[in-house]
Write a protein that holds these residues in place. Structure first.
Motif, PDB file in Angstrom:
ATOM      1  N   PHE A 116      15.519 -24.274  12.211  1.00  0.00           N
ATOM      2  CA  PHE A 116      15.951 -25.488  11.448  1.00  0.00           C
ATOM      3  C   PHE A 116      14.976 -26.665  12.005  1.00  0.00           C
ATOM      4  O   PHE A 116      14.366 -27.400  11.244  1.00  0.00           O
ATOM      5  N   VAL A 117      14.431 -26.922  13.352  1.00  0.00           N
ATOM      6  CA  VAL A 117      13.748 -27.977  13.764  1.00  0.00           C
ATOM      7  C   VAL A 117      12.361 -27.569  13.035  1.00  0.00           C
ATOM      8  O   VAL A 117      11.497 -28.557  12.559  1.00  0.00           O
ATOM      9  N   TYR A 118      11.877 -26.435  13.083  1.00  0.00           N
ATOM     10  CA  TYR A 118      10.577 -25.919  12.677  1.00  0.00           C
ATOM     11  C   TYR A 118      10.418 -26.283  11.134  1.00  0.00           C
ATOM     12  O   TYR A 118       9.332 -27.116  10.655  1.00  0.00           O
ATOM     13  N   GLU A 119      11.362 -26.017  10.412  1.00  0.00           N
ATOM     14  CA  GLU A 119      11.414 -26.060   8.965  1.00  0.00           C
ATOM     15  C   GLU A 119      11.533 -27.765   8.667  1.00  0.00           C
ATOM     16  O   GLU A 119      11.170 -28.170   7.459  1.00  0.00           O
ATOM     17  N   SER A 120      12.271 -28.322   9.598  1.00  0.00           N
ATOM     18  CA  SER A 120      12.482 -29.836   8.963  1.00  0.00           C
ATOM     19  C   SER A 120      11.536 -30.864   9.642  1.00  0.00           C
ATOM     20  O   SER A 120      11.248 -32.019   9.191  1.00  0.00           O
ATOM     21  N   ILE A 121      10.859 -30.291  10.790  1.00  0.00           N
ATOM     22  CA  ILE A 121      10.076 -31.470  11.466  1.00  0.00           C
ATOM     23  C   ILE A 121       8.562 -30.936  11.639  1.00  0.00           C
ATOM     24  O   ILE A 121       7.503 -31.250  11.111  1.00  0.00           O
ATOM     25  N   VAL A 122       8.484 -29.591  12.310  1.00  0.00           N
ATOM     26  CA  VAL A 122       7.090 -29.280  12.377  1.00  0.00           C
ATOM     27  C   VAL A 122       6.389 -28.860  10.971  1.00  0.00           C
ATOM     28  O   VAL A 122       5.287 -29.322  10.918  1.00  0.00           O
ATOM     29  N   ALA A 123       6.976 -28.061  10.198  1.00  0.00           N
ATOM     30  CA  ALA A 123       6.227 -27.411   8.939  1.00  0.00           C
ATOM     31  C   ALA A 123       5.825 -28.592   8.126  1.00  0.00           C
ATOM     32  O   ALA A 123       4.863 -28.515   7.682  1.00  0.00           O
ATOM     33  N   PRO A 124       6.618 -29.553   7.837  1.00  0.00           N
ATOM     34  CA  PRO A 124       6.465 -30.644   6.841  1.00  0.00           C
ATOM     35  C   PRO A 124       4.774 -31.253   7.491  1.00  0.00           C
ATOM     36  O   PRO A 124       4.104 -31.706   6.692  1.00  0.00           O
ATOM     37  N   SER A 125       5.040 -31.693   8.705  1.00  0.00           N
ATOM     38  CA  SER A 125       3.862 -32.207   9.452  1.00  0.00           C
ATOM     39  C   SER A 125       2.576 -31.425   9.130  1.00  0.00           C
ATOM     40  O   SER A 125       1.527 -31.910   8.882  1.00  0.00           O
ATOM     41  N   LEU A 126       2.736 -30.189   9.376  1.00  0.00           N
ATOM     42  CA  LEU A 126       1.348 -29.132   9.430  1.00  0.00           C
ATOM     43  C   LEU A 126       1.023 -29.365   7.747  1.00  0.00           C
ATOM     44  O   LEU A 126      -0.023 -28.995   7.694  1.00  0.00           O
ATOM     45  N   ARG A 127       1.947 -29.195   6.974  1.00  0.00           N
ATOM     46  CA  ARG A 127       1.682 -28.911   5.565  1.00  0.00           C
ATOM     47  C   ARG A 127       1.041 -30.320   5.148  1.00  0.00           C
ATOM     48  O   ARG A 127       0.176 -29.962   4.274  1.00  0.00           O
ATOM     49  N   GLU A 137     -14.114 -22.887   3.802  1.00  0.00           N
ATOM     50  CA  GLU A 137     -12.900 -23.577   4.295  1.00  0.00           C
ATOM     51  C   GLU A 137     -11.594 -23.689   3.384  1.00  0.00           C
ATOM     52  O   GLU A 137     -10.275 -23.806   4.064  1.00  0.00           O
ATOM     53  N   GLN A 138     -11.649 -23.300   2.170  1.00  0.00           N
ATOM     54  CA  GLN A 138     -10.691 -23.421   1.434  1.00  0.00           C
ATOM     55  C   GLN A 138      -9.832 -22.185   1.864  1.00  0.00           C
ATOM     56  O   GLN A 138      -8.433 -22.408   1.902  1.00  0.00           O
ATOM     57  N   ILE A 139     -10.527 -21.088   1.950  1.00  0.00           N
ATOM     58  CA  ILE A 139      -9.681 -19.831   2.347  1.00  0.00           C
ATOM     59  C   ILE A 139      -9.141 -20.228   3.822  1.00  0.00           C
ATOM     60  O   ILE A 139      -7.836 -19.451   4.083  1.00  0.00           O
ATOM     61  N   ARG A 140      -9.749 -20.777   4.643  1.00  0.00           N
ATOM     62  CA  ARG A 140      -9.160 -20.851   6.112  1.00  0.00           C
ATOM     63  C   ARG A 140      -7.939 -21.700   5.960  1.00  0.00           C
ATOM     64  O   ARG A 140      -6.992 -21.269   6.589  1.00  0.00           O
ATOM     65  N   ILE A 141      -7.932 -22.691   5.122  1.00  0.00           N
ATOM     66  CA  ILE A 141      -6.847 -23.755   4.688  1.00  0.00           C
ATOM     67  C   ILE A 141      -5.676 -22.831   4.258  1.00  0.00           C
ATOM     68  O   ILE A 141      -4.636 -22.951   4.824  1.00  0.00           O
ATOM     69  N   ALA A 142      -5.812 -21.846   3.388  1.00  0.00           N
ATOM     70  CA  ALA A 142      -4.929 -21.186   2.679  1.00  0.00           C
ATOM     71  C   ALA A 142      -4.267 -20.239   3.619  1.00  0.00           C
ATOM     72  O   ALA A 142      -3.229 -20.041   3.955  1.00  0.00           O
ATOM     73  N   THR A 143      -4.969 -19.792   4.546  1.00  0.00           N
ATOM     74  CA  THR A 143      -4.586 -18.610   5.760  1.00  0.00           C
ATOM     75  C   THR A 143      -3.634 -19.504   6.867  1.00  0.00           C
ATOM     76  O   THR A 143      -2.485 -18.894   7.045  1.00  0.00           O
ATOM     77  N   LYS A 144      -4.000 -20.883   7.040  1.00  0.00           N
ATOM     78  CA  LYS A 144      -3.422 -21.682   7.769  1.00  0.00           C
ATOM     79  C   LYS A 144      -1.789 -21.942   7.219  1.00  0.00           C
ATOM     80  O   LYS A 144      -0.761 -21.901   7.559  1.00  0.00           O
ATOM     81  N   ALA A 145      -2.124 -22.364   5.939  1.00  0.00           N
ATOM     82  CA  ALA A 145      -0.846 -22.503   5.069  1.00  0.00           C
ATOM     83  C   ALA A 145       0.320 -21.244   5.099  1.00  0.00           C
ATOM     84  O   ALA A 145       1.514 -21.384   5.121  1.00  0.00           O
ATOM     85  N   LEU A 146      -0.320 -20.116   4.831  1.00  0.00           N
ATOM     86  CA  LEU A 146       0.483 -18.940   4.736  1.00  0.00           C
ATOM     87  C   LEU A 146       1.162 -18.957   6.089  1.00  0.00           C
ATOM     88  O   LEU A 146       2.291 -18.339   6.263  1.00  0.00           O
ATOM     89  N   ALA A 147       0.469 -19.203   7.107  1.00  0.00           N
ATOM     90  CA  ALA A 147       0.993 -19.165   8.639  1.00  0.00           C
ATOM     91  C   ALA A 147       2.324 -19.939   8.738  1.00  0.00           C
ATOM     92  O   ALA A 147       3.229 -19.689   9.259  1.00  0.00           O
TER      93      ALA A 147
END
Length: 178
Positions: free
Chosen positions: A11-22, A118-128
């Protein structure tokens, strides 16, 4: 307790961490898109007879980056699986995807190829970021299952070694007598 703690962490990851990373990844994509626009302006003057080719490559790159920015919050393993399945099913779509991939991979502008990487690297991060929690819930059971089968096979193989080979393989033959 473990499941409750995992649920709270999820819950913490999906509500706080992931949105910031996205958001960070989205801003990086916007910067890339701006850089491609600037590159299109800079290379259009010096492209000469290859102008149409360079313009098309950079335009496709810009569109590809923009598309990723639009679906960034949904870019996960399920999306990749769904897209792959649809590409395999639809021959026309497969031809268009392969043609676009050739255009992007054959970019004659070195900076354009670097921006694609760089786009592919960002897509890989988004996937993670988007698939990370799901993977964590799957890693433990899969690891236990794979580990169990590996140990089970080792035990089974050890128990099927013939006695004369077992004596030869063991360093201490007296241990076999006991």
């Amino acid at each position: 307790m473990v499941l409750a703690a995992g649920a709270i962490l999820h819950f913490v990851y999906e509500s706080i961490v992931a949105p910031s990373l996205r958001l960070e990844l989205r801003l990086a994509l916007i910067r890339l898109e701006d850089e491609v626009r600037l590159l299109r302006i800079q290379t259009s003057a010096g492209a000469g007879e290859q102008f149409d080719r360079v313009e098309r490559q950079l335009c496709e790159l810009q569109d590809s980056i923009h598309s990723l920015a639009c679906i960034l919050f949904k870019f996960d393993l399920v999306t990749i699986y769904t897209l792959s399945k649809e590409i395999d099913r639809d021959a026309g779509l497969k031809r268009r995807v392969e043609a676009r991939a050739r255009i992007l991979d054959d970019c004659v502008v070195p900076r354009g190829r670097a921006l694609r990487s760089e786009q592919i690297r960002i897509a890989t991060k988004a996937l993670a970021v988007n698939s990370g929690p799901m993977l964590l819930w799957l890693v433990v059971p899969v690891s236990l299952f794979v580990g169990y089968h590996a140990v089970f096979n080792k035990i089974k193989n050890s128990l099927t070694v013939p006695a004369h080979d077992l004596k030869r393989l063991m360093l201490d033959e007296e241990a076999l007598v006991a």
